[in-house]
Design a protein around this motif. Structure first.
Motif, PDB file in Angstrom:
ATOM      1  N   PRO A  46       2.206 -28.170  12.787  1.00 21.15           N
ATOM      2  CA  PRO A  46       1.176 -27.156  12.993  1.00 21.15           C
ATOM      3  C   PRO A  46       0.084 -27.196  11.920  1.00 21.15           C
ATOM      4  O   PRO A  46       0.365 -27.396  10.748  1.00 21.15           O
ATOM      5  N   VAL A  47      -1.165 -27.006  12.370  1.00 16.34           N
ATOM      6  CA  VAL A  47      -2.307 -26.908  11.475  1.00 16.34           C
ATOM      7  C   VAL A  47      -2.399 -25.495  10.904  1.00 16.34           C
ATOM      8  O   VAL A  47      -2.745 -25.305   9.751  1.00 16.34           O
ATOM      9  N   GLU A  48      -2.066 -24.501  11.731  1.00 15.33           N
ATOM     10  CA  GLU A  48      -2.154 -23.105  11.321  1.00 15.33           C
ATOM     11  C   GLU A  48      -0.816 -22.421  11.539  1.00 15.33           C
ATOM     12  O   GLU A  48      -0.017 -22.827  12.363  1.00 15.33           O
ATOM     13  N   SER A  49      -0.604 -21.326  10.809  1.00 15.23           N
ATOM     14  CA  SER A  49       0.629 -20.557  10.972  1.00 15.23           C
ATOM     15  C   SER A  49       0.565 -19.764  12.277  1.00 15.23           C
ATOM     16  O   SER A  49      -0.510 -19.554  12.839  1.00 15.23           O
ATOM     17  N   ILE A  50       1.717 -19.326  12.719  1.00 12.64           N
ATOM     18  CA  ILE A  50       1.788 -18.534  13.954  1.00 12.64           C
ATOM     19  C   ILE A  50       0.934 -17.283  13.834  1.00 12.64           C
ATOM     20  O   ILE A  50       0.223 -16.903  14.756  1.00 12.64           O
ATOM     21  N   ALA A  72      -6.275 -15.384  15.570  1.00 16.15           N
ATOM     22  CA  ALA A  72      -7.481 -16.079  16.034  1.00 16.15           C
ATOM     23  C   ALA A  72      -7.621 -15.953  17.555  1.00 16.15           C
ATOM     24  O   ALA A  72      -8.715 -15.694  18.065  1.00 16.15           O
ATOM     25  N   VAL A  73      -6.510 -16.117  18.272  1.00 14.51           N
ATOM     26  CA  VAL A  73      -6.526 -15.979  19.729  1.00 14.51           C
ATOM     27  C   VAL A  73      -6.897 -14.544  20.109  1.00 14.51           C
ATOM     28  O   VAL A  73      -7.751 -14.322  20.988  1.00 14.51           O
ATOM     29  N   GLY A  97      -6.443 -26.262  15.591  1.00 12.17           N
ATOM     30  CA  GLY A  97      -7.333 -25.375  14.851  1.00 12.17           C
ATOM     31  C   GLY A  97      -8.084 -24.436  15.787  1.00 12.17           C
ATOM     32  O   GLY A  97      -8.010 -24.564  17.011  1.00 12.17           O
ATOM     33  N   ARG A  98      -8.825 -23.509  15.189  1.00 15.42           N
ATOM     34  CA  ARG A  98      -9.517 -22.469  15.960  1.00 15.42           C
ATOM     35  C   ARG A  98     -10.569 -23.013  16.907  1.00 15.42           C
ATOM     36  O   ARG A  98     -10.892 -22.400  17.920  1.00 15.42           O
ATOM     37  N   GLY A  99     -11.141 -24.140  16.592  1.00 13.29           N
ATOM     38  CA  GLY A  99     -12.169 -24.731  17.448  1.00 13.29           C
ATOM     39  C   GLY A  99     -11.661 -25.062  18.841  1.00 13.29           C
ATOM     40  O   GLY A  99     -12.447 -25.195  19.775  1.00 13.29           O
TER      41      GLY A  99
END
Length: 196
Positions: free
Chosen positions: A17-21, A27-28, A157-159
């Protein structure tokens, strides 16, 4: 659905994973809330009342207020956007009729001469999650969108939310809300016409 239940659904999809849960879910949530607000969906709206203080010309906006969704009201009086120099033309205190936003404050003119209750409609920021036991935002109405969108954000990622695949998932999730709101509006209008 809780964050722990969501993580159990998507855990098998994750290699590194790039980001944590938590940052992914937040972000979602934020992205879904922005899109819901852009569609003027009720799920994105908040409403609050605040009381003025006699002889004080401002009130604080709610902490979760992203942007106002309509004019503030005192009873049935719709406050108007303050014209340039609006504060300076009033030398006495009275019931406010104008407002202007300054950061997290709403400045009123004229300065209130009593305590007034102001109703503020707004588009809210999404609720944040911090613990595995936390429930996802939106009261379960968008739970089906979270597994795919959260996995996308965790891996890319968020993108990833702004990609064609991300947009398709978001649009699908919001369409069910749009249809439900339109059906509720149609039923409401139908019920009103029956009583005429």
């Amino acid at each position: 659905m809780t964050v722990a239940e969501l993580f159990a659904i998507i855990a098998g999809r994750l290699s590194s994973p790039v980001e944590s849960i938590f940052s992914a879910v937040n972000a979602v949530s934020d992205y879904l809330m922005k899109r819901a607000a852009s569609k003027r969906l009720s799920i994105a709206k908040g409403i609050t009342t605040v009381a003025t203080v006699n002889a004080q010309n401002d009130v604080q906006l709610p902490a979760d207020c992203r942007i106002m969704s309509g004019p503030p009201m005192i009873g049935t009086l719709e406050l108007q956007i303050m014209p340039t120099g609006g504060e300076s033309i009033y030398t006495t205190h009275a019931k406010p009729i104008f407002y202007r936003l300054e950061g997290r404050r709403m400045v009123l003119a004229p300065t209130p001469n009593a305590v007034y209750t102001i109703t503020i409609p707004y588009y809210a920021y999404a609720e944040k999650v911090y613990e595995l036991a936390d429930t996802l935002p939106f009261g379960g109405q968008l739970d089906e969108a979270f597994p795919d969108l959260t996995a996308m954000v965790m891996m890319q990622g968020r993108g990833a939310l702004a990609t064609q695949a991300g947009e398709a998932l978001v649009t699908t999730a919001l369409m069910s809300l749009i249809i439900a709101e339109e059906q509720n509006l149609a039923e409401s209008l139908n019920n009103q016409s029956q009583y005429r």
